[in-house]
Design a protein around this motif. Structure first.
Motif, PDB file in Angstrom:
ATOM      1  N   PHE A 104       0.786  -1.233   0.000  1.00 46.60           N
ATOM      2  CA  PHE A 104       0.000   0.000   0.000  1.00 46.60           C
ATOM      3  C   PHE A 104       0.817   1.282   0.000  1.00 46.60           C
ATOM      4  CE2 PHE A 104      -3.062  -3.202   1.125  1.00 46.60           C
ATOM      5  CZ  PHE A 104      -4.078  -2.890   0.235  1.00 46.60           C
ATOM      6  N   LYS A 105       2.015   1.221  -0.584  1.00 47.93           N
ATOM      7  CA  LYS A 105       2.761   2.459  -0.827  1.00 47.93           C
ATOM      8  C   LYS A 105       1.955   3.357  -1.764  1.00 47.93           C
ATOM      9  CE  LYS A 105       7.524   1.930   0.216  1.00 47.93           C
ATOM     10  NZ  LYS A 105       7.636   0.582   0.789  1.00 47.93           N
ATOM     11  N   CYS A 106       1.228   2.703  -2.688  1.00 50.64           N
ATOM     12  CA  CYS A 106       0.402   3.450  -3.639  1.00 50.64           C
ATOM     13  C   CYS A 106      -0.629   4.298  -2.899  1.00 50.64           C
ATOM     14  CB  CYS A 106      -0.284   2.509  -4.621  1.00 50.64           C
ATOM     15  SG  CYS A 106      -1.144   1.128  -3.833  1.00 50.64           S
ATOM     16  N   ARG A 107      -1.204   3.716  -1.852  1.00 53.15           N
ATOM     17  CA  ARG A 107      -2.219   4.463  -1.119  1.00 53.15           C
ATOM     18  C   ARG A 107      -1.585   5.632  -0.363  1.00 53.15           C
ATOM     19  NH1 ARG A 107      -6.034   1.488   3.148  1.00 53.15           N
ATOM     20  NH2 ARG A 107      -4.035   1.444   4.224  1.00 53.15           N
ATOM     21  N   ASP A 108      -0.379   5.430   0.121  1.00 54.31           N
ATOM     22  CA  ASP A 108       0.315   6.507   0.844  1.00 54.31           C
ATOM     23  C   ASP A 108       0.571   7.717  -0.051  1.00 54.31           C
ATOM     24  OD1 ASP A 108       0.357   4.800   2.955  1.00 54.31           O
ATOM     25  OD2 ASP A 108       2.458   4.192   2.710  1.00 54.31           O
ATOM     26  N   VAL A 109       0.898   7.474  -1.317  1.00 53.64           N
ATOM     27  CA  VAL A 109       1.277   8.607  -2.174  1.00 53.64           C
ATOM     28  C   VAL A 109       0.103   9.162  -2.975  1.00 53.64           C
ATOM     29  CG1 VAL A 109       3.698   7.932  -2.393  1.00 53.64           C
ATOM     30  CG2 VAL A 109       2.031   7.086  -4.066  1.00 53.64           C
ATOM     31  N   CYS A 110      -0.987   8.424  -3.095  1.00 56.83           N
ATOM     32  CA  CYS A 110      -2.093   8.885  -3.951  1.00 56.83           C
ATOM     33  C   CYS A 110      -2.698  10.171  -3.396  1.00 56.83           C
ATOM     34  CB  CYS A 110      -3.184   7.817  -4.047  1.00 56.83           C
ATOM     35  SG  CYS A 110      -4.589   8.391  -5.028  1.00 56.83           S
ATOM     36  N   PRO A 111      -2.715  11.256  -4.193  1.00 58.83           N
ATOM     37  CA  PRO A 111      -3.264  12.513  -3.687  1.00 58.83           C
ATOM     38  C   PRO A 111      -4.792  12.514  -3.639  1.00 58.83           C
ATOM     39  CG  PRO A 111      -1.852  12.858  -5.641  1.00 58.83           C
ATOM     40  CD  PRO A 111      -2.159  11.404  -5.556  1.00 58.83           C
ATOM     41  N   PHE A 112      -5.435  11.497  -4.215  1.00 58.38           N
ATOM     42  CA  PHE A 112      -6.888  11.561  -4.365  1.00 58.38           C
ATOM     43  C   PHE A 112      -7.636  10.479  -3.604  1.00 58.38           C
ATOM     44  CE2 PHE A 112      -4.708  13.030  -8.197  1.00 58.38           C
ATOM     45  CZ  PHE A 112      -4.994  14.376  -8.062  1.00 58.38           C
ATOM     46  N   GLY A 113      -6.927   9.719  -2.780  1.00 61.93           N
ATOM     47  CA  GLY A 113      -7.590   8.649  -2.034  1.00 61.93           C
ATOM     48  C   GLY A 113      -8.237   7.627  -2.951  1.00 61.93           C
ATOM     49  N   ALA A 114      -7.589   7.375  -4.080  1.00 60.63           N
ATOM     50  CA  ALA A 114      -8.199   6.512  -5.091  1.00 60.63           C
ATOM     51  C   ALA A 114      -7.798   5.041  -4.946  1.00 60.63           C
ATOM     52  CB  ALA A 114      -7.839   7.018  -6.484  1.00 60.63           C
ATOM     53  N   ILE A 115      -7.074   4.712  -3.880  1.00 61.67           N
ATOM     54  CA  ILE A 115      -6.664   3.316  -3.701  1.00 61.67           C
ATOM     55  C   ILE A 115      -7.439   2.699  -2.543  1.00 61.67           C
ATOM     56  CG2 ILE A 115      -4.740   1.740  -3.255  1.00 61.67           C
ATOM     57  CD1 ILE A 115      -4.191   3.232  -5.776  1.00 61.67           C
ATOM     58  N   ILE A 149      -9.879   2.917  -7.312  1.00 59.61           N
ATOM     59  CA  ILE A 149     -11.245   3.414  -7.467  1.00 59.61           C
ATOM     60  C   ILE A 149     -11.215   4.359  -8.673  1.00 59.61           C
ATOM     61  CG2 ILE A 149     -13.168   4.578  -6.323  1.00 59.61           C
ATOM     62  CD1 ILE A 149     -11.629   4.041  -3.654  1.00 59.61           C
ATOM     63  N   GLU A 150     -11.672   3.843  -9.803  1.00 61.69           N
ATOM     64  CA  GLU A 150     -11.454   4.572 -11.055  1.00 61.69           C
ATOM     65  C   GLU A 150     -12.105   5.948 -11.076  1.00 61.69           C
ATOM     66  OE1 GLU A 150     -12.264   2.239 -14.477  1.00 61.69           O
ATOM     67  OE2 GLU A 150     -10.775   0.719 -13.954  1.00 61.69           O
ATOM     68  N   SER A 151     -13.238   6.085 -10.395  1.00 67.50           N
ATOM     69  CA  SER A 151     -13.921   7.380 -10.433  1.00 67.50           C
ATOM     70  C   SER A 151     -13.127   8.446  -9.685  1.00 67.50           C
ATOM     71  CB  SER A 151     -15.319   7.245  -9.832  1.00 67.50           C
ATOM     72  OG  SER A 151     -15.215   6.787  -8.497  1.00 67.50           O
ATOM     73  N   LEU A 152     -12.227   8.040  -8.806  1.00 69.25           N
ATOM     74  CA  LEU A 152     -11.431   9.025  -8.071  1.00 69.25           C
ATOM     75  C   LEU A 152     -10.058   9.236  -8.696  1.00 69.25           C
ATOM     76  CD1 LEU A 152     -12.169   8.097  -4.333  1.00 69.25           C
ATOM     77  CD2 LEU A 152     -13.165   9.933  -5.689  1.00 69.25           C
ATOM     78  N   CYS A 153      -9.578   8.245  -9.456  1.00 70.56           N
ATOM     79  CA  CYS A 153      -8.227   8.335 -10.016  1.00 70.56           C
ATOM     80  C   CYS A 153      -8.166   9.406 -11.085  1.00 70.56           C
ATOM     81  CB  CYS A 153      -7.820   6.982 -10.610  1.00 70.56           C
ATOM     82  SG  CYS A 153      -6.181   7.026 -11.378  1.00 70.56           S
ATOM     83  N   ARG A 154      -7.136  10.249 -11.012  1.00 68.32           N
ATOM     84  CA  ARG A 154      -7.008  11.335 -11.982  1.00 68.32           C
ATOM     85  C   ARG A 154      -5.894  11.070 -12.979  1.00 68.32           C
ATOM     86  NH1 ARG A 154      -8.736  16.083  -8.771  1.00 68.32           N
ATOM     87  NH2 ARG A 154      -7.570  17.436 -10.127  1.00 68.32           N
ATOM     88  N   GLY A 155      -5.194   9.950 -12.842  1.00 67.75           N
ATOM     89  CA  GLY A 155      -4.217   9.581 -13.861  1.00 67.75           C
ATOM     90  C   GLY A 155      -2.877  10.272 -13.755  1.00 67.75           C
ATOM     91  N   CYS A 156      -2.406  10.549 -12.538  1.00 68.75           N
ATOM     92  CA  CYS A 156      -1.104  11.201 -12.410  1.00 68.75           C
ATOM     93  C   CYS A 156       0.032  10.184 -12.510  1.00 68.75           C
ATOM     94  CB  CYS A 156      -0.999  11.968 -11.095  1.00 68.75           C
ATOM     95  SG  CYS A 156      -1.166  10.929  -9.622  1.00 68.75           S
ATOM     96  N   GLY A 157      -0.221   8.936 -12.094  1.00 68.01           N
ATOM     97  CA  GLY A 157       0.805   7.903 -12.186  1.00 68.01           C
ATOM     98  C   GLY A 157       1.823   7.914 -11.061  1.00 68.01           C
ATOM     99  N   ILE A 158       1.550   8.685 -10.010  1.00 66.62           N
ATOM    100  CA  ILE A 158       2.498   8.744  -8.892  1.00 66.62           C
ATOM    101  C   ILE A 158       2.633   7.351  -8.251  1.00 66.62           C
ATOM    102  CG2 ILE A 158       2.906   9.762  -6.612  1.00 66.62           C
ATOM    103  CD1 ILE A 158       1.441  12.254  -7.622  1.00 66.62           C
ATOM    104  N   CYS A 159       1.502   6.629  -8.185  1.00 66.28           N
ATOM    105  CA  CYS A 159       1.505   5.282  -7.593  1.00 66.28           C
ATOM    106  C   CYS A 159       2.394   4.350  -8.420  1.00 66.28           C
ATOM    107  CB  CYS A 159       0.083   4.737  -7.532  1.00 66.28           C
ATOM    108  SG  CYS A 159      -0.780   4.760  -9.112  1.00 66.28           S
ATOM    109  N   ASN A 160       2.332   4.542  -9.738  1.00 65.23           N
ATOM    110  CA  ASN A 160       3.111   3.706 -10.647  1.00 65.23           C
ATOM    111  C   ASN A 160       4.605   3.800 -10.323  1.00 65.23           C
ATOM    112  OD1 ASN A 160       2.719   3.110 -14.214  1.00 65.23           O
ATOM    113  ND2 ASN A 160       4.295   2.384 -12.842  1.00 65.23           N
ATOM    114  N   ALA A 161       5.052   5.023 -10.051  1.00 63.46           N
ATOM    115  CA  ALA A 161       6.462   5.221  -9.756  1.00 63.46           C
ATOM    116  C   ALA A 161       6.818   4.710  -8.363  1.00 63.46           C
ATOM    117  CB  ALA A 161       6.826   6.697  -9.876  1.00 63.46           C
ATOM    118  N   ALA A 162       5.820   4.635  -7.475  1.00 62.12           N
ATOM    119  CA  ALA A 162       6.110   4.262  -6.091  1.00 62.12           C
ATOM    120  C   ALA A 162       6.036   2.755  -5.854  1.00 62.12           C
ATOM    121  CB  ALA A 162       5.133   4.970  -5.150  1.00 62.12           C
ATOM    122  N   CYS A 163       5.374   2.022  -6.739  1.00 63.12           N
ATOM    123  CA  CYS A 163       5.090   0.596  -6.483  1.00 63.12           C
ATOM    124  C   CYS A 163       6.354  -0.253  -6.605  1.00 63.12           C
ATOM    125  CB  CYS A 163       4.043   0.108  -7.473  1.00 63.12           C
ATOM    126  SG  CYS A 163       3.638  -1.641  -7.291  1.00 63.12           S
TER     127      CYS A 163
END
Lengths: 651, 133
Positions: free
Chosen positions: A587-598, A613-627
């Motif tokens: 859950f590093k992705c959840r820690d970095v997600c600015p939109f609570g989308a995980i 949670i696709e309706s909350l995800c804005r597509g920044c990809g920060i989680c992608n870099a953190a995973c």
């Protein structure tokens, strides 16, 4: 099967990039079944050629090397859809803004273009068809700013049956236009145009008006912005106040009169101006005796409606909006710091055109009689100085205010109408009168009203024997000039409205280097701001006159109506997705997600993995870099796609 | 021609830096031709491993650019990027990569001139390193 289209963009690209050579190189790249160079790919024949090639060669993915994707990505996605392909099976290569326009050497530019096309060809192999979803849009719009732009936008949006909340920072709507006497080029009385619209706002069933209010916080995104609006305490109950102004008459505490540009004093509790909407008093605590250690309670005692409430506190109202229009207008450039030779504001009879406007106005401090501030005398010689804080590199202000020439000509005309034996002198750099009937208007100021236009800058203004000497150059005569004036009016430049930058930050939109809010594209998306669902109206986007402001407000309203009329919006499929078989549940992705989308997902075998949670995800990809295990990836910008690009540009 | 043999990979966020680079193009600001821009949604998307991979593939320099602090389209992506990239920058000498070859900086959508200046100075800096070695 891959198709590659190299746009010539007329000669915008082909003048520097050998598009034929790029197409030939592309034809040899892996997987490419079709490559051609087209004169204008975005045009109808260009898009038709893409469609034809798709059918003929059974292409399933398309690379288009043309302008910036920020310009035409949406255009070409639609073209793919019409050609029967998934719109996301397209990749644009920027060989105009980031290649042909910034290089002079054809060989280098062509080589770079080939590199960039190769990178896109590699990247698009990893593309998968994506499908956007639908989401409901809130049918309510927020308009920020109650000047003519905000008023017009609010009325136009509500005319389509979409409810509007109009938020205004000051106690009354009307903005800068309410302060003007008459407007060019028709010399319509400003109030006669504006005040009926202000009243319409107040009376409109679909418009909720909040004055003394500002945007506190913005969350969410297009279709569903959650916005906190702070209604500042004015110590007056708006429902009870009748606008009788008894409080203002009796209040013993002086305060600056903002509406009259500081030419006279108002009171700590006051109605902004006689035509204010809403017509209610407000109290400015910083000037009030009661709030500064005194015992005065006069206003509360005397208010016949019992509307004064010293204990009133700020109130934060939260609302949901589908779209936002920023219409925060402009501010006035403070010239006193940059023009020491004009007296630094120490000579009372050197005033700004905004102040002069109040002297001309029948609702102004002098009842529409031109009286100079120092001794109340009627001036005979009036000197106007254009471009103070405009078109002046030495003041750090290279931009044109776009209205100074016209309002200065107007003020010269009005001066003559008020005082028939007066003489106006206008120092100018160039007369900029580009609008409809503007040139004729300026000519009239010269011929019928006898204003003397002197082409040149003013160097110095200083007092001599009760007059003000204006020293400047007449660049047409090639001579120095000296005018003895009774009153000097400086056409000070326009700036972004105070606080506009802070608001832009809250709305997540960009400002340009002059501080005005930036549109996405001057011609393709002139009223769209950088954040989807946020639109710009009027001078918040750049200095402009009233006709242009009103037109732009109408355009912004049309965009809001277009956005919200269907009731639902398409969502972007460029969101993150989790591969559960790789997810370690850290859950590093959840820690970095600015939109609570995980969110957490419990699999059938009891393992806990991340879920987007696709309706909350804005597509920044920060989680992608953190995973750490590479389990979460951003559609359209996967590791595979970025690595493919990387490897190819360095080949 | 400056920068002829220098190849730089630039990871630019879509909202600020990439738009700034477009702005430089619109103003026809001439730049060295070695820059290869890869568009990402946010500087926070740039995995430090991507930067290292670029060096491994033979990049002469790597530049990451996003929105100014406080201006991130997603709120905090550039802050995360800054933390990651700052650490990465300090690690590079241990890997035998001159720190001058890596740069991260912020460019807004309206700062075309700033972008052109960055490409110029970064290219020159890398050429200096190349000549020095």
């Amino acid at each position: 099967m891959l198709g590659v289209f190299i746009c010539q963009c007329g000669t915008n690209i082909s003048a520097t990039v050998d598009t034929g050579a790029v197409a030939a190189a592309a034809a040899g790249m892996r997987g490419v079944a079709h490559a051609e160079s087209i004169q204008y790919t975005c045009s109808d024949p260009g898009q038709a050629a893409i469609g034809a090639a798709v059918r003929e060669k059974r292409l399933d993915r398309i690379v288009i090397a043309a302008c910036s994707p920020r310009m035409h990505e949406a255009t070409f996605r639609r073209a793919l859809e019409r050609a029967g392909l998934n719109p996301y099976m397209m990749e644009m290569v920027n060989i105009r803004e980031q290649c042909s326009w910034i290089h002079a050497d054809t060989g280098e530019a062509t080589m770079k273009a080939v590199d960039l096309v190769r990178k896109a060809v590699a990247r698009i192999r990893a593309h998968v068809p994506l499908q956007g979803g639908k989401t409901a849009a809130v049918r309510r719009a927020l308009v920020i700013g109650g000047g003519i732009a905000g008023i017009r936008a609010a009325l136009d949006i509500s005319a389509a049956g979409i409810p509007v909340t109009l938020v205004e920072k000051s106690p009354s709507i009307g903005g800068n236009m309410a302060r003007l006497d008459k407007t060019f080029p028709t010399l319509d009385c400003s109030s006669c145009i504006l005040t009926p619209l202000m009243v319409e706002i107040k009376q409109h069933d679909h418009i909720e008006l909040m004055t003394n209010a500002e945007v506190d916080d913005v969350r969410g995104l297009v279709g569903d912005f959650q916005i906190d609006i702070r209604r500042r305490s004015t110590c007056v109950d708006e429902e009870k106040c009748t606008g009788c102004m008894i409080c203002q008459e009796k209040c013993p505490a002086p305060a600056p009169d903002d509406f009259n540009a500081g030419l006279c004093q108002s009171k700590a509790i006051s109605v902004a101006f006689p035509q204010a909407v809403p017509l209610v008093a407000s109290l400015r605590k910083q000037y009030c005796r009661r709030f500064n250690g005194g015992k005065c309670r006069l206003c509360q005692k005397l208010c016949p409606a019992g509307a004064v409430d010293y204990g009133q506190e700020d109130e934060v109202v939260s609302r949901s909006f589908g779209a936002v229009v920023a219409a925060t207008g402009y501010g006035h450039y403070d010239w006193t710091g940059s023009y020491p030779t004009f007296g630094k504001g120490l000579y009372p009879d050197v005033i700004t055109s905004a102040q002069y406007e109040r002297l001309l106005s029948a609702s102004g401090p002098t009842g529409g009689l031109i009286r100079r501030p120092s001794d109340g005398a009627e001036p005979r010689q009036v000197a106007f100085v254009s471009c103070v804080g405009s078109r002046d590199e030495s003041a750090g202000r290279p931009q044109c205010c776009s209205v100074g020439c016209m309002y200065t000509a107007k003020q010269a005309i009005l001066t003559k109408e008020h005082i028939p034996d007066s003489q106006s002198y206008i120092f100018y750099i160039d007369m900029r009168a580009g609008g409809k009937n503007y040139e004729e208007f300026v000519r009239r100021a010269q011929t019928r009203y006898g204003a003397i236009f002197i082409r040149g800058r003013v160097g110095r203004i200083f007092p001599r024997r009760g007059k003000l000497v204006v020293m400047g150059t007449d660049t047409l005569a090639g001579d120095q000039v000296e005018i003895e004036a009774d009153l000097v009016v400086l056409a000070a430049g326009l700036t972004a409205a105070p606080g506009a930058g802070e608001l832009a930050r809250k709305l997540n939109i960009a400002c340009d280097e002059t501080g005005f809010m930036a549109e996405e594209h001057p011609k393709l998306r002139p009223v769209e701001a950088a954040a989807a669902g946020v639109f710009l109206a009027g001078a918040c986007q750049g200095p402009k006159d009233i006709p242009a402001t009103v037109a732009q407000a109408g355009a912004a309203a049309a965009k809001v109506i277009g956005l919200l009329s269907r009731g639902e919006l398409e969502t972007s499929p460029m969101v993150s997705a989790v591969n559960p078989s790789r997810c370690a549940g850290c859950f590093k992705c959840r820690d970095v997600c600015p939109f609570g989308a995980i969110d957490k997902d419990r699999l059938a075998d009891g393992l806990v993995t991340a879920r987007v949670i696709e309706s909350l995800c804005r597509g920044c990809g920060i989680c992608n870099a953190a995973c750490p295990p590479g389990a979460i990836s951003l559609n359209g910008y996967t590791d595979k796609q970025l690595l493919a690009e990387l490897v190819e540009v360095l080949r | 021609m400056p920068g002829k043999d220098v190849k730089i990979v630039g990871f630019l966020c879509n909202w600020c830096a990439y738009a700034g680079a477009d702005m430089a193009g619109m103003a026809r600001m001439e730049q060295p031709a070695g820059m290869r821009i890869i568009r990402v949604p946010c500087s926070g998307r740039v995995d430090p491993l991507l930067v290292l991979k670029a060096f491994q593939e033979g990049a002469d320099g790597v530049l990451v650019s996003g929105c100014h602090p406080g201006d991130c389209h997603y709120g905090s992506g550039n802050y995360l990027a800054r933390r990651r990239l700052e650490l990465l920058g300090r690690m590079l000498p241990a890997l035998g990569i001159e720190p001058e070859r890596f740069h991260y900086t912020w460019v807004s959508a309206s700062e075309g001139a700033r972008w052109a200046e960055i490409v110029n100075t970064f290219t020159e800096a890398i050429k200096d390193v190349d000549e020095g070695s």
